[in-house]
Design a protein around this motif. Structure first.
Motif, PDB file in Angstrom:
ATOM      1  N   GLY A  17       1.632  -2.336   1.874  1.00 12.09           N
ATOM      2  CA  GLY A  17       0.259  -2.574   2.296  1.00 12.09           C
ATOM      3  C   GLY A  17       0.178  -3.627   3.377  1.00 12.09           C
ATOM      4  N   VAL A  24      -5.332  -6.610   8.524  1.00  9.35           N
ATOM      5  CA  VAL A  24      -6.067  -5.336   8.458  1.00  9.35           C
ATOM      6  C   VAL A  24      -6.903  -5.207   9.729  1.00  9.35           C
ATOM      7  CG1 VAL A  24      -7.671  -3.934   7.123  1.00  9.35           C
ATOM      8  CG2 VAL A  24      -6.190  -5.560   5.945  1.00  9.35           C
ATOM      9  N   VAL A  30      -7.052   3.615   7.054  1.00 12.98           N
ATOM     10  CA  VAL A  30      -6.275   3.093   5.925  1.00 12.98           C
ATOM     11  C   VAL A  30      -6.499   4.006   4.729  1.00 12.98           C
ATOM     12  CG1 VAL A  30      -6.336   0.691   6.682  1.00 12.98           C
ATOM     13  CG2 VAL A  30      -8.157   1.559   5.213  1.00 12.98           C
ATOM     14  N   TYR A  31      -5.646   3.860   3.729  1.00 12.35           N
ATOM     15  CA  TYR A  31      -5.778   4.627   2.494  1.00 12.35           C
ATOM     16  C   TYR A  31      -6.072   3.651   1.371  1.00 12.35           C
ATOM     17  CZ  TYR A  31      -4.842   7.938  -1.225  1.00 12.35           C
ATOM     18  OH  TYR A  31      -4.957   8.735  -2.330  1.00 12.35           O
ATOM     19  N   ASP A  32      -7.174   3.883   0.659  1.00 12.23           N
ATOM     20  CA  ASP A  32      -7.574   3.033  -0.461  1.00 12.23           C
ATOM     21  C   ASP A  32      -7.010   3.641  -1.735  1.00 12.23           C
ATOM     22  OD1 ASP A  32      -8.790   1.582  -2.453  1.00 12.23           O
ATOM     23  OD2 ASP A  32     -10.820   1.815  -1.674  1.00 12.23           O
ATOM     24  N   LEU A  51     -15.050  -0.339   4.248  1.00 14.98           N
ATOM     25  CA  LEU A  51     -14.530   0.930   4.766  1.00 14.98           C
ATOM     26  C   LEU A  51     -15.660   1.926   4.916  1.00 14.98           C
ATOM     27  CD1 LEU A  51     -11.418   1.233   2.428  1.00 14.98           C
ATOM     28  CD2 LEU A  51     -11.473   0.396   4.760  1.00 14.98           C
ATOM     29  N   TYR A  63      -8.266  -6.084   0.011  1.00  9.82           N
ATOM     30  CA  TYR A  63      -7.265  -5.661   1.004  1.00  9.82           C
ATOM     31  C   TYR A  63      -5.938  -5.251   0.369  1.00  9.82           C
ATOM     32  CZ  TYR A  63      -4.451  -9.929   0.838  1.00  9.82           C
ATOM     33  OH  TYR A  63      -3.627 -10.941   0.455  1.00  9.82           O
ATOM     34  N   LEU A  66      -5.113  -1.486  -0.192  1.00 15.03           N
ATOM     35  CA  LEU A  66      -5.012  -0.628   0.991  1.00 15.03           C
ATOM     36  C   LEU A  66      -3.576  -0.496   1.462  1.00 15.03           C
ATOM     37  CD1 LEU A  66      -7.955  -2.126   3.056  1.00 15.03           C
ATOM     38  CD2 LEU A  66      -8.002  -0.094   1.601  1.00 15.03           C
TER      39      LEU A  66
END
Length: 91
Positions: A17, A24, A30-32, A51, A63, A66
């Motif tokens: 991450g 960030v 991004v992928y949560d 987001l 963060y 992510l």
């Protein structure tokens, strides 16, 4: 003879991450991992990241949940935007 199973080496969070909220980038895909889907970074507020999706849906997450978006995640967001435009045109 006694055989031992090798213990897996834990993957550091930084490799998967982001090391800090400052890492960030705004506008990045991004992928949560909690939401289980991709999104685009709209803003960073301390440790929380806002987001958004092409549908207008927004949410906030920490963060550390992510990871950087992959090519597949970017493709998913493009497909979602295309579907949203099509549905808006028919209503």
């Amino acid at each position: 003879m006694h055989r031992t199973r090798e213990q897996p080496v834990p993957c550091p969070a930084v490799a998967y991450g982001f090391a800090s909220p400052g890492d960030v980038p705004t506008g990045a895909v991004v992928y949560d991992r909690e939401f289980d889907g991709p999104g685009v970074v709209r803003a960073v507020h301390g440790a929380h990241v806002e987001l958004g999706r092409p549908t207008g849906y927004t949410w906030s997450t920490h963060y550390r949940r992510l990871r950087r978006g992959s090519a597949w995640d970017r493709q998913q967001l493009r497909a979602l935007a295309r579907l949203h435009r099509q549905r808006q045109a028919t209503t």
